[in-house]
Design an enzyme around this catalytic site. Structure first.
Site, PDB file in Angstrom:
ATOM      1  CE  LYS A 157      -0.689  -0.061   4.989  1.00  0.00           C
ATOM      2  NZ  LYS A 157      -1.431  -0.750   6.037  1.00  0.00           N
ATOM      3  NE  ARG A 213      -6.240  -0.956  11.988  1.00  0.00           N
ATOM      4  CZ  ARG A 213      -5.273  -0.894  11.066  1.00  0.00           C
ATOM      5  NH1 ARG A 213      -4.635   0.229  10.852  1.00  0.00           N
ATOM      6  NH2 ARG A 213      -4.945  -1.969  10.365  1.00  0.00           N
TER       7      ARG A 213
HETATM    8  C1  LIG Z   1      -0.570  -1.458   6.678  1.00  0.00           C
HETATM    9  C2  LIG Z   1      -0.855  -2.774   7.266  1.00  0.00           C
HETATM   10  C3  LIG Z   1       0.191  -3.698   7.437  1.00  0.00           C
HETATM   11  C4  LIG Z   1       1.626  -3.387   7.122  1.00  0.00           C
HETATM   12  O1  LIG Z   1       2.134  -2.464   8.057  1.00  0.00           O
HETATM   13  P1  LIG Z   1       3.681  -2.050   8.084  1.00  0.00           P
HETATM   14  O2  LIG Z   1       3.820  -1.248   9.307  1.00  0.00           O
HETATM   15  O3  LIG Z   1       3.914  -1.273   6.836  1.00  0.00           O
HETATM   16  O4  LIG Z   1       4.467  -3.294   8.123  1.00  0.00           O
HETATM   17  C5  LIG Z   1      -0.147  -4.950   7.937  1.00  0.00           C
HETATM   18  N1  LIG Z   1      -1.419  -5.264   8.255  1.00  0.00           N
HETATM   19  C6  LIG Z   1      -2.432  -4.398   8.112  1.00  0.00           C
HETATM   20  C7  LIG Z   1      -3.812  -4.812   8.487  1.00  0.00           C
HETATM   21  C8  LIG Z   1      -2.187  -3.126   7.626  1.00  0.00           C
HETATM   22  O5  LIG Z   1      -3.198  -2.254   7.490  1.00  0.00           O
END
Ligand SMILES: *Cc1c(COP(=O)(O)O)cnc(C)c1O
Length: 353
Positions: free
Chosen positions: A35, A128
């Site tokens: 993302k 969350r």
């Molecule tokens: C963005 C996200 C991740 C990845 O997070 P990082 O801190 O970039 O490793 C993993 N799981 C979910 C649900 C996320 O929204």
């Protein structure tokens, strides 16, 4: 053309390889999270070369971009009811916490003649997404197992996102125990225990990751070489894979204290200033529409960021050894939030090197 983000693919690929190998030592495979770079195909390829087992993204549109890759794709944001049909179309796996949504996924998968894999999210205290009450989750597992188009492959958690809760052997053990409870209650096998994001990588790095975690969803640690429990840079990982560059469009000596009565700035805040006398001030053609100013660190540490507005970034060039001229380019490291915005802004060019 500027502003632009320079992306160093080699560094990203090497980080991916190092991170995936360390995870492998714990029996953990990696879902590479795309993302932050809007699922750019070149960067996605670097993640594959480095050894990720699947892609994860929070936006279905990004998964759609990755459709041509023969890799498992995870939707890592809880699906919207309004996107169910695309979720089935573009995601092989989705993270879920609502039985009503999973029922819709089942119906749609039937329509598209597919089997959709589901990971149930468990809230271990970060507040969350995820089931907070374990009995609710067990009740829903019972229902999900009746859905003939849904394959329940495991459970997962997400930490250090809202509540800032740090992953520990203790809270992750709850997840592993819950997985065993589900397996024993229903006489099924769950292959996936997804133990979180880059904040959980900290446990790999300091050698305290527990048995039973089989997956991590990793973005930041791969891209920026940084774990996110404490924000520490990790030795051996490349940290400058994304560099923002912006061009100086005005360079003048001006006072540091505004002249006149101070009201609001461009964003409705009342600014405060310290009078440091006359300064050499540069204006860069980049702003809040493209970046998170707080997340920028000038590579030349003598450059100081003064602030900015929608389209302008102001820097203090008074005390630099380098002599900056109009038209020169200034480079910045970005944190995750600045990276996310810069990669998303269509006004920022991307140069892959
Ligand atoms: C963005 C996200 C991740 C990845 O997070 P990082 O801190 O970039 O490793 C993993 N799981 C979910 C649900 C996320 O929204």
């Amino acid at each position: 053309m500027y502003p632009k983000v320079k992306v160093k693919l080699k560094g990203i690929e090497e980080n991916t390889r190092i991170v995936c190998e360390k995870c492998k030592n714990y029996g953990i495979d990696v879902t590479g999270v795309t993302k932050a770079f809007c699922a750019d195909e070149n960067i996605a390829e670097a993640l594959i070369s480095g050894g990720v087992r699947a892609f994860g993204d929070s936006r279905v549109l990004n998964l759609k971009k990755l459709n041509t890759f023969n890799m498992e794709k995870w939707l890592i944001r809880i699906p919207m009811e309004s996107e169910i049909s695309d979720v089935i179309k573009y995601a092989d796996v989705s993270l879920n916490s609502e039985i009503k949504t999973i029922r819709l996924l089942n119906v749609e998968a039937e329509k598209q003649d597919k089997i959709h894999k589901v990971v149930l999210m468990v809230d271990l205290g970060d507040l969350r997404e995820g089931y907070f009450n374990e009995d609710d989750l067990i009740n829903d597992v019972d229902k999900i197992l009746q859905f003939n188009r849904i394959d329940l492959i495991g459970i997962g958690t997400n930490l250090t996102c809202y509540g800032g809760i740090i992953p520990t052997a203790e809270n992750l053990r709850r997840l592993v125990l819950l997985k065993e409870r589900i397996e024993n209650s229903f006489n099924i096998e769950l292959n996936v225990v997804s133990g979180g994001n880059s904040s959980s990588y900290t446990l790999i790095e300091n050698g305290t990751m527990i048995d039973g975690i089989s997956n991590l969803r990793l973005g930041e640690v791969i891209l920026l070489g940084r774990e996110t429990s404490y924000g520490l840079y990790i030795d051996g990982l490349h940290q400058r894979n994304f560099i923002l560059q912006a061009q100086i469009v005005e360079l003048k000596e001006k006072p540091s204290y505004p002249i006149g009565e101070i009201g609001m700035d461009a964003f409705g805040n009342k600014p405060e200033f310290v009078d440091k006398g006359v300064m050499k001030r540069g204006i860069l053609a980049v702003g809040k529409q493209d970046i998170d100013i707080e997340g920028l660190t000038p590579i030349d540490s003598q450059v100081k960021i003064l602030g900015g507005s929608s389209d302008h970034l102001l820097v203090d060039l008074t005390n630099t050894n380098a002599i900056y001229k109009l038209g020169d380019v200034i480079s910045f490291e970005m944190d995750y939030s600045a990276l996310l915005k810069a990669m998303t802004s269509e006004y920022v060019f991307k140069e892959i090197i």
